[in-house]
Design an enzyme around this catalytic site. Structure first.
Site, PDB file in Angstrom:
ATOM      1  CG  ASN A  91      -1.591   1.296   1.472  1.00 43.39           C
ATOM      2  OD1 ASN A  91      -2.514   1.672   0.745  1.00 43.39           O
ATOM      3  ND2 ASN A  91      -1.110   2.036   2.461  1.00 43.39           N
ATOM      4  CE1 TYR A 156       0.055   7.706  -6.829  1.00 48.74           C
ATOM      5  CE2 TYR A 156      -1.835   8.667  -7.937  1.00 48.74           C
ATOM      6  CZ  TYR A 156      -1.314   7.891  -6.928  1.00 48.74           C
ATOM      7  OH  TYR A 156      -2.145   7.284  -6.017  1.00 48.74           O
ATOM      8  CE  LYS A 160      -0.478   4.177  -6.737  1.00 50.17           C
ATOM      9  NZ  LYS A 160      -0.190   3.278  -5.613  1.00 50.17           N
TER      10      LYS A 160
HETATM   11  P1  NAD Z   1      -0.714   8.631   2.993  1.00 50.74           P
HETATM   12  O1  NAD Z   1       0.281   9.631   2.530  1.00 50.74           O
HETATM   13  O2  NAD Z   1      -1.711   9.007   4.021  1.00 50.74           O
HETATM   14  O3  NAD Z   1       0.042   7.302   3.469  1.00 50.74           O
HETATM   15  C1  NAD Z   1       1.117   6.802   2.740  1.00 50.74           C
HETATM   16  C2  NAD Z   1       1.759   5.677   3.491  1.00 50.74           C
HETATM   17  O4  NAD Z   1       2.912   5.284   2.736  1.00 50.74           O
HETATM   18  C3  NAD Z   1       2.247   6.103   4.879  1.00 50.74           C
HETATM   19  O5  NAD Z   1       2.004   5.062   5.800  1.00 50.74           O
HETATM   20  C4  NAD Z   1       3.756   6.278   4.678  1.00 50.74           C
HETATM   21  O6  NAD Z   1       4.509   5.919   5.830  1.00 50.74           O
HETATM   22  C5  NAD Z   1       4.051   5.301   3.554  1.00 50.74           C
HETATM   23  N1  NAD Z   1       5.234   5.740   2.821  1.00 50.74           N
HETATM   24  C6  NAD Z   1       5.411   6.906   2.154  1.00 50.74           C
HETATM   25  N2  NAD Z   1       6.669   6.958   1.672  1.00 50.74           N
HETATM   26  C7  NAD Z   1       7.279   5.799   2.050  1.00 50.74           C
HETATM   27  C8  NAD Z   1       8.566   5.249   1.872  1.00 50.74           C
HETATM   28  N3  NAD Z   1       9.519   5.894   1.198  1.00 50.74           N
HETATM   29  N4  NAD Z   1       8.839   4.034   2.406  1.00 50.74           N
HETATM   30  C9  NAD Z   1       7.904   3.357   3.088  1.00 50.74           C
HETATM   31  N5  NAD Z   1       6.662   3.815   3.293  1.00 50.74           N
HETATM   32  C10 NAD Z   1       6.358   5.019   2.784  1.00 50.74           C
HETATM   33  O7  NAD Z   1      -1.387   8.127   1.676  1.00 50.74           O
HETATM   34  P2  NAD Z   1      -2.730   7.345   1.323  1.00 50.74           P
HETATM   35  O8  NAD Z   1      -3.566   8.329   0.614  1.00 50.74           O
HETATM   36  O9  NAD Z   1      -3.285   6.581   2.453  1.00 50.74           O
HETATM   37  O10 NAD Z   1      -2.106   6.384   0.218  1.00 50.74           O
HETATM   38  C11 NAD Z   1      -1.926   5.014   0.372  1.00 50.74           C
HETATM   39  C12 NAD Z   1      -1.945   4.400  -1.003  1.00 50.74           C
HETATM   40  O11 NAD Z   1      -3.189   4.704  -1.624  1.00 50.74           O
HETATM   41  C13 NAD Z   1      -0.865   4.914  -1.953  1.00 50.74           C
HETATM   42  O12 NAD Z   1      -0.350   3.837  -2.705  1.00 50.74           O
HETATM   43  C14 NAD Z   1      -1.622   5.882  -2.846  1.00 50.74           C
HETATM   44  O13 NAD Z   1      -1.014   6.004  -4.110  1.00 50.74           O
HETATM   45  C15 NAD Z   1      -2.975   5.203  -2.921  1.00 50.74           C
HETATM   46  N6  NAD Z   1      -4.114   6.051  -3.288  1.00 50.74           N
HETATM   47  C16 NAD Z   1      -4.545   7.059  -2.476  1.00 50.74           C
HETATM   48  C17 NAD Z   1      -5.659   7.817  -2.869  1.00 50.74           C
HETATM   49  C18 NAD Z   1      -6.195   8.938  -2.011  1.00 50.74           C
HETATM   50  O14 NAD Z   1      -7.083   9.673  -2.472  1.00 50.74           O
HETATM   51  N7  NAD Z   1      -5.751   9.115  -0.783  1.00 50.74           N
HETATM   52  C19 NAD Z   1      -6.308   7.540  -4.072  1.00 50.74           C
HETATM   53  C20 NAD Z   1      -5.826   6.503  -4.860  1.00 50.74           C
HETATM   54  C21 NAD Z   1      -4.740   5.756  -4.462  1.00 50.74           C
END
Ligand code: NAD
Length: 248
Positions: A91, A156, A160
């Protein structure tokens, strides 16, 4: 309890979608190892979970996900602690919004390293353990931009699209080893960043979403629970949209 007795690893489990997934897995009876990027954020997440329920079987680690040796050793720690790994959720991920003319190769490589290479490294390590155990489940966090692209920050969606390709390919490769591989493609989800947006920014976005709301991290976590559980035992190679039918 859909995940009773299962052992799960969730990368990027300290906040947002990952944290909600860790919590949902624990509520469904799994034992969970959450991986974060820093010791401090891992500690905060564990404290928060401990406040929810002091008996949650959860540990936290912070390996560099882009280093195969660190990942191998972290997975071994999980096996030493819990005995096996049944579920991996890849994730952890970052996003970028740079326009192509301001986009440098270092930033592009950074996003590919975490969003794609780390998924490969963790999946390879997990698949090897799961094959020896007789099966398992690998789940990836994709994004709705893997279907449509986005008008800036091409790295990005590129990353994906790659996650979707890896999901479908590994599903075909690992099926015979009883390892299912699926992804969830979230739309706009109310993580800290989205929650902080002012009304005048978020409302026009909401107006374009057929379900007329942004998603909650729990909406994505619930999809992961389903795909991780035996209820999805004949589902593999799927990219499941959790986006309220958002079109772009
Ligand atoms: P967030 O920024 O709240 O959390 C990201 C997580 O990734 C955190 O736990 C962080 O510690 C970890 N992380 C970041 N950089 C890192 C690194 N270098 N090494 C290890 N861990 C690392 O983000 P989120 O929105 O919860 O995103 C989680 C996933 O969901 C991601 O893959 C993101 O692309 C995807 N996503 C999010 C959304 C959204 O709207 N929030 C939409 C589509 C996809």
């Amino acid at each position: 309890m859909l995940l009773e007795g299962k052992i799960a690893v969730v990368t990027g489990g300290t906040r947002g979608i990952g944290y909600a997934t860790v919590k949902a897995f624990l509520e469904q009876g799994a034992k969970v190892a959450l991986f974060g990027s820093r010791e401090e954020t891992v500690k905060i997440a564990l404290e928060k979970l401990n406040e929810e329920n002091a008996d949650y079987p959860v540990i936290g680690l912070h390996p560099n996900l882009m280093d195969p040796q660190e990942v191998k050793s972290a997975f071994q720690t999980v096996v030493d602690e819990f005995g096996r790994i049944d579920i991996l959720v890849n994730n952890a991920g970052i996003s970028q919004r740079d326009k192509i003319f301001d986009y440098n190769i270092e930033d592009f490589e950074m996003i590919m390293n975490l969003n794609v290479n780390a998924v490969f490294i963790c999946s390879k390590e997990a698949a090897s353990l799961m094959k020896n155990q007789g099966g398992g489940v690998i789940l990836n966090t994709s994004s709705m931009v893997s279907l449509y692209g986005q008008p800036a920050g091409a790295g990005y969606p590129t990353s994906k699209f790659a996650v979707n390709g890896m999901t479908k390919s590994l599903a075909r490769e690992l099926g015979k080893d009883h390892i299912r591989v699926n992804a969830v493609a979230p739309g706009v989800i109310k993580t800290d960043m989205v929650a902080a947006l002012p009304d005048e920014v978020i409302q026009p976005i909401i107006n374009t979403i057929p379900l007329r709301r942004v998603g909650e991290p729990e909406d994505v976590a619930n999809a992961f629970v389903f795909l991780a559980s035996d209820m999805a035992s004949y589902i593999t190679g799927v990219i499941l949209s959790v986006d309220g039918a958002t079109m772009s």
